[in-house]
Design an enzyme around this catalytic site. Sequence first.
Site, PDB file in Angstrom:
ATOM      1  N   LYS A 165       0.600  -1.404  -0.115  1.00  0.00           N
ATOM      2  CA  LYS A 165       0.414  -0.111   0.205  1.00  0.00           C
ATOM      3  C   LYS A 165       0.643   1.374   0.306  1.00  0.00           C
ATOM      4  O   LYS A 165       0.929   1.826  -0.525  1.00  0.00           O
ATOM      5  CB  LYS A 165      -0.562   0.262   1.170  1.00  0.00           C
ATOM      6  CG  LYS A 165      -1.361   1.337   1.017  1.00  0.00           C
ATOM      7  CD  LYS A 165      -2.942   1.669   2.356  1.00  0.00           C
ATOM      8  CE  LYS A 165      -1.420   2.183   4.235  1.00  0.00           C
ATOM      9  NZ  LYS A 165      -2.954   2.881   5.047  1.00  0.00           N
ATOM     10  N   ASP A 210      -6.462   0.637   0.648  1.00  0.00           N
ATOM     11  CA  ASP A 210      -6.751   0.776   2.264  1.00  0.00           C
ATOM     12  C   ASP A 210      -7.751   0.565   2.658  1.00  0.00           C
ATOM     13  O   ASP A 210      -8.388   0.291   1.757  1.00  0.00           O
ATOM     14  CB  ASP A 210      -6.010   2.968   2.542  1.00  0.00           C
ATOM     15  CG  ASP A 210      -7.360   3.252   1.962  1.00  0.00           C
ATOM     16  OD1 ASP A 210      -8.209   3.097   1.212  1.00  0.00           O
ATOM     17  OD2 ASP A 210      -7.167   4.600   2.456  1.00  0.00           O
TER      18      ASP A 210
END
Length: 269
Positions: free
Chosen positions: A163, A181
Amino acid sequence: MATNAAAKAGGTAAGGAAEEGAAKKRAKGGRGTGGGRRPETRLALVRRARRMNRILAETYPDAHCELNFGTPFQLLVATVLSAQTTDMRVNMTTPELFAKYPTPEDLAAANPEDVEAILRPTGFFRAKTKSVMGLSAAIRDRFNGEVPARLEDLVTLPGVGRKTANVVLGNAFDVPGITVDTHFGRLARRFGWTTEDDPVKIEHEVGSLFPRKEWTMLSHRLIWHGRRVCHARRPACGACPLAHLCPSFGEGPTDEETARKLVKPGPFS
């Protein structure tokens, strides 16, 4: 901007009982199988997903990373610090950190207690201090003081997962990447783009629905929409521009007036 988006959202969502019924019918039919349900074909899913992306692009024309940064190193550190806190809190903290430690070499050689004192407001400050000092040392020692521009290198740095790596690649190096996320994952499942919970599987499954060049902006748009409209507990369904395309329409209030009150105007930076 978000207020205008909400107004646009409300106008799109005000389709009356027929539209609501159609959305609920999709939610029941969805992509499932059995019980006479008609699964969505791959082609139909791709077309619906891309149409939703176009609507989000119109709704949030200025969507962007809400972490403040000036260099790839600053974005990398800020993204690591954003775990378990808000972008706003990070943006209030990083000016002092970067003023005192502007380079990886500076931060790697810092006194940990001094860094902890600066990072305390972000929460988990001891672990974050260890991560940002560790990644700074790794950048200094293994990458000649320059943040690497490849995912396979970034994920070797302390505290950096896919991420974080995709945030840095997409926003600092213009390399397309999907940032999964909590907002992105929640919306991707609600939209019926995936049924996965694992971030890596979500990244690959959703990425296959869109041209690679769209990945970074798609991430921003879903995150903005998740923060402003499609909330975890009470999504503002009646004020959502995607209501007519969303199989989860009805998880939140469908009345336009009630839903508008749930829209958060932002900004979140």
